[in-house]
Design an enzyme around this catalytic site. Structure first.
Site, mmCIF file in Angstrom:
data_model
loop_
_atom_site.group_PDB
_atom_site.id
_atom_site.type_symbol
_atom_site.label_atom_id
_atom_site.label_comp_id
_atom_site.label_asym_id
_atom_site.label_seq_id
_atom_site.Cartn_x
_atom_site.Cartn_y
_atom_site.Cartn_z
ATOM 1 N N GLU A 161 5.600 0.357 5.458
ATOM 2 C CA GLU A 161 5.087 0.851 4.476
ATOM 3 C C GLU A 161 4.412 2.205 3.996
ATOM 4 O O GLU A 161 2.782 2.763 5.262
ATOM 5 C CB GLU A 161 3.746 -0.232 3.247
ATOM 6 C CG GLU A 161 3.814 -0.041 2.172
ATOM 7 C CD GLU A 161 2.824 -1.192 1.586
ATOM 8 O OE1 GLU A 161 2.411 -1.987 1.752
ATOM 9 O OE2 GLU A 161 2.708 -0.352 0.476
ATOM 10 N N TRP A 210 -6.022 8.982 2.730
ATOM 11 C CA TRP A 210 -6.939 7.870 2.938
ATOM 12 C C TRP A 210 -5.940 6.459 3.069
ATOM 13 O O TRP A 210 -4.984 6.405 1.463
ATOM 14 C CB TRP A 210 -7.716 7.398 1.953
ATOM 15 C CG TRP A 210 -8.304 5.921 1.596
ATOM 16 C CD1 TRP A 210 -9.100 4.859 2.715
ATOM 17 C CD2 TRP A 210 -7.772 4.676 0.923
ATOM 18 N NE1 TRP A 210 -9.322 4.741 2.613
ATOM 19 C CE2 TRP A 210 -8.748 3.624 1.385
ATOM 20 C CE3 TRP A 210 -7.328 4.747 0.096
ATOM 21 C CZ2 TRP A 210 -8.401 2.090 1.048
ATOM 22 C CZ3 TRP A 210 -7.018 2.967 -0.807
ATOM 23 C CH2 TRP A 210 -7.915 2.450 0.409
ATOM 24 N N ASN A 248 -7.244 2.310 -10.121
ATOM 25 C CA ASN A 248 -8.094 1.995 -9.683
ATOM 26 C C ASN A 248 -8.929 3.274 -8.881
ATOM 27 O O ASN A 248 -8.544 4.582 -8.311
ATOM 28 C CB ASN A 248 -7.963 1.112 -7.961
ATOM 29 C CG ASN A 248 -8.806 0.202 -7.604
ATOM 30 O OD1 ASN A 248 -9.658 0.313 -8.361
ATOM 31 N ND2 ASN A 248 -8.579 0.501 -6.275
ATOM 32 N N ARG A 257 8.576 0.666 -4.019
ATOM 33 C CA ARG A 257 7.250 -0.527 -4.409
ATOM 34 C C ARG A 257 6.798 -0.360 -5.780
ATOM 35 O O ARG A 257 5.920 0.017 -5.917
ATOM 36 C CB ARG A 257 6.452 0.198 -3.240
ATOM 37 C CG ARG A 257 6.388 -0.796 -2.311
ATOM 38 C CD ARG A 257 5.646 -1.266 -1.111
ATOM 39 N NE ARG A 257 4.681 -1.753 -1.701
ATOM 40 C CZ ARG A 257 3.485 -1.870 -1.825
ATOM 41 N NH1 ARG A 257 4.282 -3.199 -1.904
ATOM 42 N NH2 ARG A 257 2.199 -2.649 -1.612
ATOM 43 N N GLU A 294 4.152 2.098 -4.226
ATOM 44 C CA GLU A 294 3.230 2.416 -4.773
ATOM 45 C C GLU A 294 1.873 3.319 -5.734
ATOM 46 O O GLU A 294 1.568 2.608 -6.813
ATOM 47 C CB GLU A 294 2.349 1.301 -4.481
ATOM 48 C CG GLU A 294 1.798 2.079 -3.704
ATOM 49 C CD GLU A 294 0.428 0.808 -2.066
ATOM 50 O OE1 GLU A 294 0.367 0.138 -2.321
ATOM 51 O OE2 GLU A 294 -0.453 1.694 -2.493
ATOM 52 N N HIS A 354 -0.035 3.345 5.192
ATOM 53 C CA HIS A 354 -0.385 3.972 3.842
ATOM 54 C C HIS A 354 -0.945 5.219 3.934
ATOM 55 O O HIS A 354 -2.038 6.041 4.011
ATOM 56 C CB HIS A 354 -2.550 3.304 4.340
ATOM 57 C CG HIS A 354 -2.809 3.280 3.191
ATOM 58 N ND1 HIS A 354 -3.625 3.961 2.203
ATOM 59 C CD2 HIS A 354 -2.761 1.858 1.815
ATOM 60 C CE1 HIS A 354 -4.423 3.256 0.849
ATOM 61 N NE2 HIS A 354 -3.239 1.795 0.998
ATOM 62 N N ARG A 412 1.240 -9.548 5.391
ATOM 63 C CA ARG A 412 0.827 -8.290 6.087
ATOM 64 C C ARG A 412 0.074 -8.752 7.357
ATOM 65 O O ARG A 412 -0.828 -9.128 6.679
ATOM 66 C CB ARG A 412 1.308 -7.090 4.401
ATOM 67 C CG ARG A 412 0.587 -6.261 5.104
ATOM 68 C CD ARG A 412 0.056 -4.903 3.468
ATOM 69 N NE ARG A 412 -1.688 -5.056 3.857
ATOM 70 C CZ ARG A 412 -2.049 -3.987 3.216
ATOM 71 N NH1 ARG A 412 -1.229 -4.151 2.387
ATOM 72 N NH2 ARG A 412 -3.427 -4.401 3.301
ATOM 73 N N TYR A 469 -7.932 1.082 7.231
ATOM 74 C CA TYR A 469 -6.984 0.388 6.186
ATOM 75 C C TYR A 469 -7.269 -1.335 6.166
ATOM 76 O O TYR A 469 -6.550 -1.292 7.169
ATOM 77 C CB TYR A 469 -5.878 1.559 5.409
ATOM 78 C CG TYR A 469 -5.569 1.090 4.328
ATOM 79 C CD1 TYR A 469 -4.031 0.042 4.715
ATOM 80 C CD2 TYR A 469 -5.832 0.220 3.502
ATOM 81 C CE1 TYR A 469 -3.310 -0.804 3.870
ATOM 82 C CE2 TYR A 469 -5.050 -0.319 2.323
ATOM 83 C CZ TYR A 469 -4.231 -1.170 3.003
ATOM 84 O OH TYR A 469 -3.569 -2.043 1.643
ATOM 85 N N ASP A 499 1.379 -1.635 6.347
ATOM 86 C CA ASP A 499 0.879 -0.961 6.300
ATOM 87 C C ASP A 499 0.117 0.137 6.463
ATOM 88 O O ASP A 499 -0.856 0.422 7.152
ATOM 89 C CB ASP A 499 0.201 -0.843 4.231
ATOM 90 C CG ASP A 499 -0.235 0.007 3.514
ATOM 91 O OD1 ASP A 499 -0.310 -0.436 2.523
ATOM 92 O OD2 ASP A 499 0.011 1.263 3.933
ATOM 93 N N GLU A 519 4.782 -8.464 -3.466
ATOM 94 C CA GLU A 519 3.174 -8.653 -2.940
ATOM 95 C C GLU A 519 2.056 -9.321 -3.870
ATOM 96 O O GLU A 519 2.540 -9.539 -5.091
ATOM 97 C CB GLU A 519 2.504 -6.688 -2.874
ATOM 98 C CG GLU A 519 1.123 -6.762 -2.481
ATOM 99 C CD GLU A 519 0.660 -5.728 -2.526
ATOM 100 O OE1 GLU A 519 1.268 -5.138 -2.468
ATOM 101 O OE2 GLU A 519 -1.076 -5.829 -2.099
HETATM 102 C C1 CS2 Z 1 -1.857 -1.437 -0.427
HETATM 103 C C2 CS2 Z 1 -3.460 -1.671 -1.589
HETATM 104 O O1 CS2 Z 1 -1.838 -3.478 -1.260
HETATM 105 C C3 CS2 Z 1 -0.986 -2.258 -0.900
HETATM 106 O O2 CS2 Z 1 0.320 -2.212 -0.188
HETATM 107 O O3 CS2 Z 1 -1.887 -0.209 -0.583
HETATM 108 O O4 CS2 Z 1 -4.320 -1.889 -2.258
HETATM 109 C C4 CS2 Z 1 -4.141 0.320 -2.396
HETATM 110 O O5 CS2 Z 1 -4.555 0.094 -1.467
HETATM 111 C C5 CS2 Z 1 -4.930 -0.275 -3.342
HETATM 112 O O6 CS2 Z 1 -3.390 -0.507 -4.447
HETATM 113 C C6 CS2 Z 1 -5.786 0.883 -3.865
HETATM 114 O O7 CS2 Z 1 -6.388 0.511 -5.319
HETATM 115 MG MG MG Z 2 0.731 -0.254 0.004
#
Ligand code: CS2
Ligand code: MG
Length: 402
Positions: A236, A402, A38, A283, A262, A212, A148, A160, A210, A339
């Protein structure tokens, strides 16, 4: 012997941008891989087209492990999201081909079912607490057993995880949107809405949140301790994971479970987190962590330390990698949760087939391979649109995570 005859890279934006690799063998068997990263997707498309495709043509598609080792060790410049997403796409496509050639769904090649279905969670959000509670109710009504929860922080602007349309999509602007962030406001507000969710709906479902990457280790420890009575399934990405040791401080102060990974792309990026049991869920996903071949290694290491899986499954992961992840989720012994945010209707016009959702669980297709086909004619109706993820700035104007 069948050989790889061609490998094509498609970049299209059906609902959002996806990069898709299609490998075709001399027997006419095709396999798909997701190569979406992304906000940096063209880098992976070029890595595939310009550097990997010339190395694939003529190879034996059955040699999945050998090709993985060849692409990983042969790059010299190892790891990182672009390299690993490109290798992931090749690996996933070769597993798809292997399943089709064997006449079996990929999960059967991974040891068969270990469970009847794959527990899923999706994203409830709101611009304020009442809107969040309504959204949690919506997901519970849809049959989700895990939800979530994210809500906008009052008076701080963009937060976020708050959906703006039917599908949550953070990469929405032609240049990065700059979103304000204020940690003290978040630390004061977020626990109150998680408590409000439990007050309204009780403890009969899994509640996730999350962070984030937004907090320091000590702030994350404070947050985790503050929400312990909410009995989160996990918090998360509480702090950025470049310094894996940072999670030890969080661990020392709170029993709120932690999920990370992730944005991490290899077993070495999560090795310390797992072997020191600094996290409870890992993740990492098929599309960014080296495909099925490498992700199963990560999951096997995690199993040795009682760390469970919790793969990423946001809208920027295509139906191809979601399907591949669910095949793996079905088979691994230490599965935790998957997820699942769903995709825009336009996405289904291009990607046919894939996972199904019923009664809170995901199920892979039973046909040979991954069970997804790519409609390149339909994809032509959705030309690529460059989109960026936002950038966060603190109230003093400095850049934040972010
Ligand atoms: C997020 C994602 O789904 C999640 O846990 O962290 O939406 C993340 O922000 C996006 O995949 C970024 O492209
Ligand atoms: Mg996430």
């Amino acid at each position: 012997m069948s050989t790889i005859e061609r490998a094509e890279v498609f970049v299209a934006s059906p609902g959002r941008t996806f990069v898709t690799l299609r490998i075709t063998t001399s027997d006419g068997v095709t396999g798909l891989g997701d190569a979406t990263l992304n906000g940096r997707e063209l880098a992976v498309a070029s890595y595939l087209r310009d550097h990997l495709v010339p190395l694939l043509v003529g190879r034996d598609p059955a040699r999945v492990e050998d090709i993985w080792q060849y692409l990983y060790r042969g790059a010299y410049w190892r790891r990182g999201p672009v390299t690993m997403t490109a290798i992931s796409a090749v690996d996933t496509a070769l597993w798809d081909i292997k399943g089709k050639t064997a006449g079996l769904p990929v999960y059967q090649l991974l040891g068969g079912r270990s469970r009847d279905g794959v527990l899923a969670y999706s994203h409830a959000s709101g611009t304020d607490v009442p809107a969040l509670l309504d959204d949690v109710q919506r997901y519970l009504d849809l049959g989700y057993r895990a939800v979530r929860a994210q809500a906008a922080v009052p008076d701080v602007g963009g937060t976020y995880g708050v959906r703006k349309g039917a599908i949550y999509e953070p990469a929405a602007t032609a240049l990065p949107e700059e979103q304000p962030w204020d940690t003290p406001s978040y630390l004061s507000f977020a626990p109150t809405y998680l408590e409000a969710v439990r007050d309204r709906f009780g403890f009969g479902f899994h509640l996730l949140h999350d962070v984030h990457h937004r907090l320091t280790p000590l702030e994350a420890a404070q947050f985790g301790k503050r929400v312990e009575d909410c009995r989160l399934f996990w918090m998360e990405d509480p702090t950025p994971a470049e310094n894996q040791e940072a999670f030890r401080l969080i661990r020392q102060h709170t029993t709120t479970p932690i999920a990370v990974g992730e944005a991490l792309t290899s077993v070495w990026d999560v090795q310390h987190l797992i072997t020191e049991q600094l996290v409870d869920y890992v993740r990492t996903t098929v599309v960014h962590a080296g495909g099925i071949t490498h992700l199963r290694r990560i999951f096997d290491l995690a199993a040795l330390y009682q760390v469970r899986t919790g793969s990423h499954g946001a809208t920027d992961l295509s139906p191809v990698s979601l399907a591949a992840n669910v095949h793996l989720d079905l088979a691994v012994p230490n599965f935790g949760i998957q997820e699942y945010m769903g995709h825009a209707p336009e996405t289904a016009e291009v990607f046919h087939g894939g996972v199904t959702f019923a009664d809170g669980m995901l199920h892979p297709a039973e046909e040979p391979g991954l069970g997804v086909e790519y409609d390149e004619r339909a994809a032509e109706r959705f030309p690529y649109q460059a989109r960026y993820l936002p950038v966060a700035r603190r109230l003093d104007g400095s850049v934040h995570d972010w």
